[in-house]
Scaffold this motif. Structure first.
Motif, PDB file in Angstrom:
ATOM      1  N   LYS A   1       0.860  -1.183   0.000  1.00 31.28           N
ATOM      2  CA  LYS A   1       0.000   0.000   0.000  1.00 31.28           C
ATOM      3  C   LYS A   1       0.896   1.233   0.000  1.00 31.28           C
ATOM      4  CE  LYS A   1      -4.197  -1.821   2.170  1.00 31.28           C
ATOM      5  NZ  LYS A   1      -5.064  -1.508   1.015  1.00 31.28           N
ATOM      6  N   VAL A   2       0.628   2.142  -0.902  1.00 27.38           N
ATOM      7  CA  VAL A   2       1.385   3.381  -0.995  1.00 27.38           C
ATOM      8  C   VAL A   2       0.610   4.475  -0.279  1.00 27.38           C
ATOM      9  CG1 VAL A   2       2.315   5.149  -2.540  1.00 27.38           C
ATOM     10  CG2 VAL A   2       2.490   2.741  -3.155  1.00 27.38           C
ATOM     11  N   GLY A   3       1.281   5.180   0.634  1.00 31.12           N
ATOM     12  CA  GLY A   3       0.672   6.299   1.347  1.00 31.12           C
ATOM     13  C   GLY A   3       1.290   7.608   0.899  1.00 31.12           C
ATOM     14  N   ILE A   4       0.430   8.595   0.634  1.00 31.34           N
ATOM     15  CA  ILE A   4       0.893   9.929   0.215  1.00 31.34           C
ATOM     16  C   ILE A   4       0.106  10.962   1.006  1.00 31.34           C
ATOM     17  CG2 ILE A   4       1.427  11.432  -1.736  1.00 31.34           C
ATOM     18  CD1 ILE A   4       0.562   9.028  -3.546  1.00 31.34           C
ATOM     19  N   ARG A   5       0.797  11.789   1.742  1.00 32.51           N
ATOM     20  CA  ARG A   5       0.099  12.850   2.472  1.00 32.51           C
ATOM     21  C   ARG A   5      -0.412  13.888   1.472  1.00 32.51           C
ATOM     22  NH1 ARG A   5      -0.167  11.923   7.580  1.00 32.51           N
ATOM     23  NH2 ARG A   5       1.509  10.856   8.714  1.00 32.51           N
ATOM     24  N   PRO A   6      -1.622  14.415   1.697  1.00 34.05           N
ATOM     25  CA  PRO A   6      -2.207  15.374   0.753  1.00 34.05           C
ATOM     26  C   PRO A   6      -1.301  16.570   0.458  1.00 34.05           C
ATOM     27  CG  PRO A   6      -3.863  14.633   2.297  1.00 34.05           C
ATOM     28  CD  PRO A   6      -2.556  14.067   2.781  1.00 34.05           C
ATOM     29  N   GLU A   7      -0.560  17.017   1.462  1.00 31.75           N
ATOM     30  CA  GLU A   7       0.297  18.193   1.275  1.00 31.75           C
ATOM     31  C   GLU A   7       1.545  17.888   0.465  1.00 31.75           C
ATOM     32  OE1 GLU A   7       0.521  16.785   5.627  1.00 31.75           O
ATOM     33  OE2 GLU A   7      -0.953  16.944   4.010  1.00 31.75           O
TER      34      GLU A   7
ATOM     35  N   THR B   1      -4.534  27.611   1.856  1.00 34.65           N
ATOM     36  CA  THR B   1      -4.458  26.336   1.159  1.00 34.65           C
ATOM     37  C   THR B   1      -5.781  26.039   0.453  1.00 34.65           C
ATOM     38  OG1 THR B   1      -5.161  25.096   3.122  1.00 34.65           O
ATOM     39  CG2 THR B   1      -2.774  25.350   2.771  1.00 34.65           C
ATOM     40  N   THR B   2      -5.715  25.098  -0.470  1.00 33.47           N
ATOM     41  CA  THR B   2      -6.906  24.624  -1.176  1.00 33.47           C
ATOM     42  C   THR B   2      -6.904  23.101  -1.149  1.00 33.47           C
ATOM     43  OG1 THR B   2      -6.954  26.532  -2.677  1.00 33.47           O
ATOM     44  CG2 THR B   2      -8.108  24.546  -3.392  1.00 33.47           C
ATOM     45  N   ASN B   3      -7.968  22.508  -0.644  1.00 32.34           N
ATOM     46  CA  ASN B   3      -8.105  21.051  -0.653  1.00 32.34           C
ATOM     47  C   ASN B   3      -8.874  20.625  -1.892  1.00 32.34           C
ATOM     48  OD1 ASN B   3      -6.751  20.671   1.754  1.00 32.34           O
ATOM     49  ND2 ASN B   3      -8.606  20.672   3.002  1.00 32.34           N
ATOM     50  N   VAL B   4      -8.296  19.708  -2.646  1.00 31.56           N
ATOM     51  CA  VAL B   4      -8.920  19.205  -3.865  1.00 31.56           C
ATOM     52  C   VAL B   4      -9.238  17.725  -3.665  1.00 31.56           C
ATOM     53  CG1 VAL B   4      -8.629  18.770  -6.332  1.00 31.56           C
ATOM     54  CG2 VAL B   4      -7.694  20.857  -5.312  1.00 31.56           C
ATOM     55  N   TYR B   5     -10.527  17.356  -3.809  1.00 34.51           N
ATOM     56  CA  TYR B   5     -10.975  15.980  -3.652  1.00 34.51           C
ATOM     57  C   TYR B   5     -11.233  15.399  -5.042  1.00 34.51           C
ATOM     58  CZ  TYR B   5     -11.534  17.299   1.223  1.00 34.51           C
ATOM     59  OH  TYR B   5     -11.296  17.731   2.504  1.00 34.51           O
ATOM     60  N   MET B   6     -10.596  14.270  -5.335  1.00 33.21           N
ATOM     61  CA  MET B   6     -10.582  13.720  -6.678  1.00 33.21           C
ATOM     62  C   MET B   6     -10.914  12.228  -6.641  1.00 33.21           C
ATOM     63  SD  MET B   6      -7.313  14.005  -9.272  1.00 33.21           S
ATOM     64  CE  MET B   6      -6.358  12.612  -8.651  1.00 33.21           C
TER      65      MET B   6
ATOM     66  N   THR C   1      -3.714  18.742  -0.814  1.00 34.89           N
ATOM     67  CA  THR C   1      -3.690  20.071  -0.214  1.00 34.89           C
ATOM     68  C   THR C   1      -2.709  20.914  -1.016  1.00 34.89           C
ATOM     69  OG1 THR C   1      -4.213  19.201   1.980  1.00 34.89           O
ATOM     70  CG2 THR C   1      -3.229  21.399   1.872  1.00 34.89           C
ATOM     71  N   LEU C   2      -3.243  21.848  -1.779  1.00 36.25           N
ATOM     72  CA  LEU C   2      -2.460  22.664  -2.700  1.00 36.25           C
ATOM     73  C   LEU C   2      -2.364  24.091  -2.177  1.00 36.25           C
ATOM     74  CD1 LEU C   2      -4.136  21.381  -6.002  1.00 36.25           C
ATOM     75  CD2 LEU C   2      -2.032  20.541  -4.913  1.00 36.25           C
TER      76      LEU C   2
END
Length: 368
Positions: free
Chosen positions: A285-291, A316-321, A332-333
């Motif tokens: 399982k690959v984990g990637i923090r939103p930031e 910041t801007t949170n983008v849900y995809m 989190t962009l």
């Protein structure tokens, strides 16, 4: 010195339910320790065993080298601040703070000196003659803290003391508690389910789940080097993205690939995979923090998906995809990112920012 040592501590209730399982920890003098985890994980039960409010079913508890399993709470030289303040409504602030000192039969002059000192630290000087009903929630919580610190305890215990306050007051009181700890230099154990409190206050954090310790570490290490999937997804907001992946060879190099995405691996990762004997097609399982995600060219390797929701939060801007395979991803962009609902987007991350977990054991393989 005010060291607290928990050695194989257990709590089993008469019905057989084991609330705490083999809890081991050494808490140093003047350290600020946070117990954090979801409801029912055993954090408050452990705190109450330290306080003497719950019997210890197994193991030993030492405070300053003295075994305290059978000592009454009053004989442990600890003080506790509760979630519900527990103030006497018919007493003034001064009388509430004075009460434990009267029980201890201290001289009047010493009681007054301790109360005045605590009131100065907590900004209560002008409130000493008021009753609790005339105070705000934040002021009541400071009185509860004052009643605890006037005892000059070896160990200060706090059980979710800010959970009844609104968000703004919680932020203010976090600062007050951090300042109070630096001034008092008391060994402090603090229970919360709020990871913001845990990350901002603790010297070390104990992450618990189902009565067991998942990891004890500094806030930074919990964030950067989570030991397992539970810690990785509990610490951090928004929650870490998790994707089913396999380790494969492509053009003579290892890559992590899944349905609709591909990531290169760093040399450190490749060396770790080789050391652990991971073969081709190993399930991970690959984990990637939103930031750690960023917008990339549409043809680049990374995560490809459809933008469902965009949250503009200022800085910041949170983008849900949603990806083609149905997996949900959040990024989190920067606040000035220009992303529209309903568009297609590709997100990329540096290899060093990836976390990799064994699909079966859930452990973070990068720190084995």
């Amino acid at each position: 010195m005010s060291e607290v040592i928990l050695n194989h501590i257990q709590k089993v209730y008469p019905n057989g339910y084991q609330a705490v399982k083999d809890f081991n920890m050494e808490i140093k003098d003047q350290e600020f320790i946070i117990f954090v985890g979801p409801s029912g994980c055993g954090k408050s039960t452990t705190l109450r065993m330290i306080a003497g409010l719950e019997d210890i079913s197994g193991g030993t508890l030492q405070i300053d080298g003295v075994v305290c399993n059978d000592k009454e709470p009053k004989d442990r030289n600890i003080a506790m601040v509760f979630q519900n303040y527990a103030l006497y409504p018919h007493m003034t602030v001064r009388k509430n703070m004075e009460y434990p000192l009267k029980i201890a039969k201290l001289p009047k002059e010493e009681m007054d000196a301790r109360i005045d000192h605590a009131a100065k630290i907590l900004g209560l000087q002008n409130l000493l003659d008021r009753k609790p009903k005339a105070l705000s929630g934040g002021q009541r919580q400071r009185v509860a803290m004052g009643r605890a610190i006037v005892r000059n305890p070896k160990v200060l215990l706090m059980d979710e003391p800010l959970s009844n306050l609104d968000a703004k007051l919680r932020g203010q009181m976090r600062i007050e508690i951090a300042r109070l700890h630096k001034e008092l230099k008391a060994t402090t154990i603090y229970v919360t389910h709020d990871q913001t409190e845990a990350m901002t206050l603790g010297d070390r954090i104990v992450v618990m789940s189902d009565g067991e310790i998942q990891q004890i570490d500094t806030p930074q290490n919990l964030y950067e080097k989570p030991r397992n999937l539970f810690v990785a997804t509990f610490i951090g907001m928004p929650v870490m993205n998790l994707l089913d992946a396999r380790l494969v060879q492509k053009d003579g190099r290892p890559v992590l690939t899944g349905d609709g995405f591909q990531f290169d691996v760093s040399k450190t990762m490749a060396d770790t995979f080789e050391r652990l004997g991971f073969g081709s097609n190993k399930a991970l399982k690959v984990g990637i923090r939103p930031e750690n995600l960023r917008i990339a060219d549409r043809n680049a390797d990374g995560l490809h998906g459809h933008v469902d929701v965009v949250e503009m939060l200022g800085s910041t801007t949170n983008v849900y995809m949603t990806m083609a395979n149905g997996a949900k991803v959040v990024a989190t962009l920067p606040g000035d990112a220009r992303v529209q609902d309903g568009t297609e987007l590709t997100l990329a991350a540096d290899a060093d920012a990836l976390h990799v977990f064994d699909a079966d054991s859930s452990v973070n393989v990068l720190y084995l």
